[in-house]
Design a protein around this motif. Structure first.
Motif, PDB file in Angstrom:
ATOM      1  N   PHE A  57      39.682  32.642  38.524  1.00  0.00           N
ATOM      2  CA  PHE A  57      38.410  31.521  38.700  1.00  0.00           C
ATOM      3  C   PHE A  57      38.785  29.785  37.815  1.00  0.00           C
ATOM      4  CE2 PHE A  57      36.329  35.232  37.213  1.00  0.00           C
ATOM      5  CZ  PHE A  57      36.176  36.138  37.882  1.00  0.00           C
ATOM      6  N   ASP A  95      34.007  38.537  32.166  1.00  0.00           N
ATOM      7  CA  ASP A  95      34.637  38.404  33.623  1.00  0.00           C
ATOM      8  C   ASP A  95      35.473  37.671  33.812  1.00  0.00           C
ATOM      9  OD1 ASP A  95      34.735  38.799  36.424  1.00  0.00           O
ATOM     10  OD2 ASP A  95      32.406  38.497  36.384  1.00  0.00           O
ATOM     11  N   ASP A 106      39.714  42.113  39.605  1.00  0.00           N
ATOM     12  CA  ASP A 106      38.687  40.870  39.318  1.00  0.00           C
ATOM     13  C   ASP A 106      37.592  42.139  38.743  1.00  0.00           C
ATOM     14  OD1 ASP A 106      36.201  39.366  38.847  1.00  0.00           O
ATOM     15  OD2 ASP A 106      35.424  39.667  40.879  1.00  0.00           O
ATOM     16  N   ALA A 107      37.722  42.197  36.772  1.00  0.00           N
ATOM     17  CA  ALA A 107      37.087  42.520  36.493  1.00  0.00           C
ATOM     18  C   ALA A 107      36.354  42.127  35.251  1.00  0.00           C
ATOM     19  CB  ALA A 107      38.165  44.158  35.831  1.00  0.00           C
ATOM     20  N   GLU A 202      30.148  45.542  40.561  1.00  0.00           N
ATOM     21  CA  GLU A 202      29.857  45.349  39.380  1.00  0.00           C
ATOM     22  C   GLU A 202      28.537  44.872  38.751  1.00  0.00           C
ATOM     23  OE1 GLU A 202      30.481  40.913  39.586  1.00  0.00           O
ATOM     24  OE2 GLU A 202      31.553  40.691  40.991  1.00  0.00           O
ATOM     25  N   GLU A 233      32.787  45.442  35.389  1.00  0.00           N
ATOM     26  CA  GLU A 233      33.139  45.290  37.067  1.00  0.00           C
ATOM     27  C   GLU A 233      34.461  46.174  36.733  1.00  0.00           C
ATOM     28  OE1 GLU A 233      33.929  41.630  38.243  1.00  0.00           O
ATOM     29  OE2 GLU A 233      34.067  41.940  39.938  1.00  0.00           O
TER      30      GLU A 233
END
Ligand code: MG
Ligand code: MG
Length: 253
Positions: A57, A95, A106-107, A202, A233
């Motif tokens: 990110f 996140d 991604d979670a 998500e 997510e």
């Protein structure tokens, strides 16, 4: 364009997502009254880099941090800050994204800070269940609409709102690939799932209405009515044997 992943690529994505879940666990463990969201961000970044990954990110469209940290009425994309100090009774959505060997993970999770209200607990649990209901739809022959319908049915059945302004997404060599994955929809409609498809699912669920407003920082997305929101997510692969929650479940594919 939908990009299907090979078994070897899924294995790499599994490792990328394992790093994401490791970083989330470190942040969740440290999240307590009196701790700032910037401290959580530092811990997560150190964890990711010390395990050979790169925060996904940080720098993405100018986002300044490793984590999105979203307390209470913040739905998603909260910016970690030394000025955001957690307090007893908060809920915090965390996140995280990682790049490892060219693939993304991604979670997200929502965690309680100390003792939380019954409403906060019910919202958090409902959102987690929405994710589980959605993941169960990731089988060959099912459709994109089955995912959104599963989330919507469970969330609205519990009396909560489903955010429309943000959606899940395909994931692989890019953080956001096609298709978009809305958290609402009609069963049996849309893209049919094939083995090798990977979706970041998500659900973003609200205590009240699902209207969103974004702060002047251009990122922080809050509920319009100031009520609570929760977010979970997983990155999930479709396999011939059903859904594979990457980074969580081991599997030789
Ligand atoms: Mg995410
Ligand atoms: Mg995502």
């Amino acid at each position: 364009m939908i990009v299907l992943k090979s078994p070897a690529e899924l294995e790499t994505m599994h490792r990328a997502n394992a790093l994401v879940h490791g970083a989330l666990a470190v942040a969740a463990e440290a999240a307590a009254p009196g701790v700032s969201t910037l401290e959580l961000d530092r811990l997560a970044e150190d964890y990711i880099r010390s395990h050979g990954g790169v925060p996904a990110f940080k720098g993405y469209r100018g986002f300044p941090a490793t984590l999105c940290t979203s307390p209470n009425d913040v739905i998603v994309h909260g910016i970690p800050s030394r000025d955001v100090v957690l307090a007893e009774g908060d809920i915090l959505s965390i996140d995280c994204g990682v790049v490892l060997d060219g693939f993304y993970g991604d979670a997200a999770i929502t965690v309680p800070i100390g003792a939380i209200s019954d409403t906060a607990r019910r919202l958090t649990e409902t959102t987690r269940r929405c994710l589980e209901e959605a993941v169960a739809q990731l089988r060959p022959g099912n459709h994109l609409g089955d995912v959104g319908a599963a989330v919507q049915r469970y969330a609205e059945g519990a009396g909560f709102g489903v955010v429309r302004d943000f959606v899940g997404h395909g994931i692989g060599k890019a953080l956001h690939e096609e298709p978009q994955v809305p958290n609402y929809g009609e069963p049996g409609q849309g893209l049919a799932f094939k083995p090798g498809l990977v979706l970041a699912i998500e659900p973003m669920i609200t205590e009240g209405s699902w209207g969103v407003r974004v702060d002047r920082d251009g990122w922080t997305a809050r509920t319009e009515d100031g009520k609570l929101a929760a977010h979970f997510e997983y990155s999930v692969a479709v396999t011939p044997d059903g859904p594979w929650i990457l980074g969580v479940e081991s599997r030789s594919s």
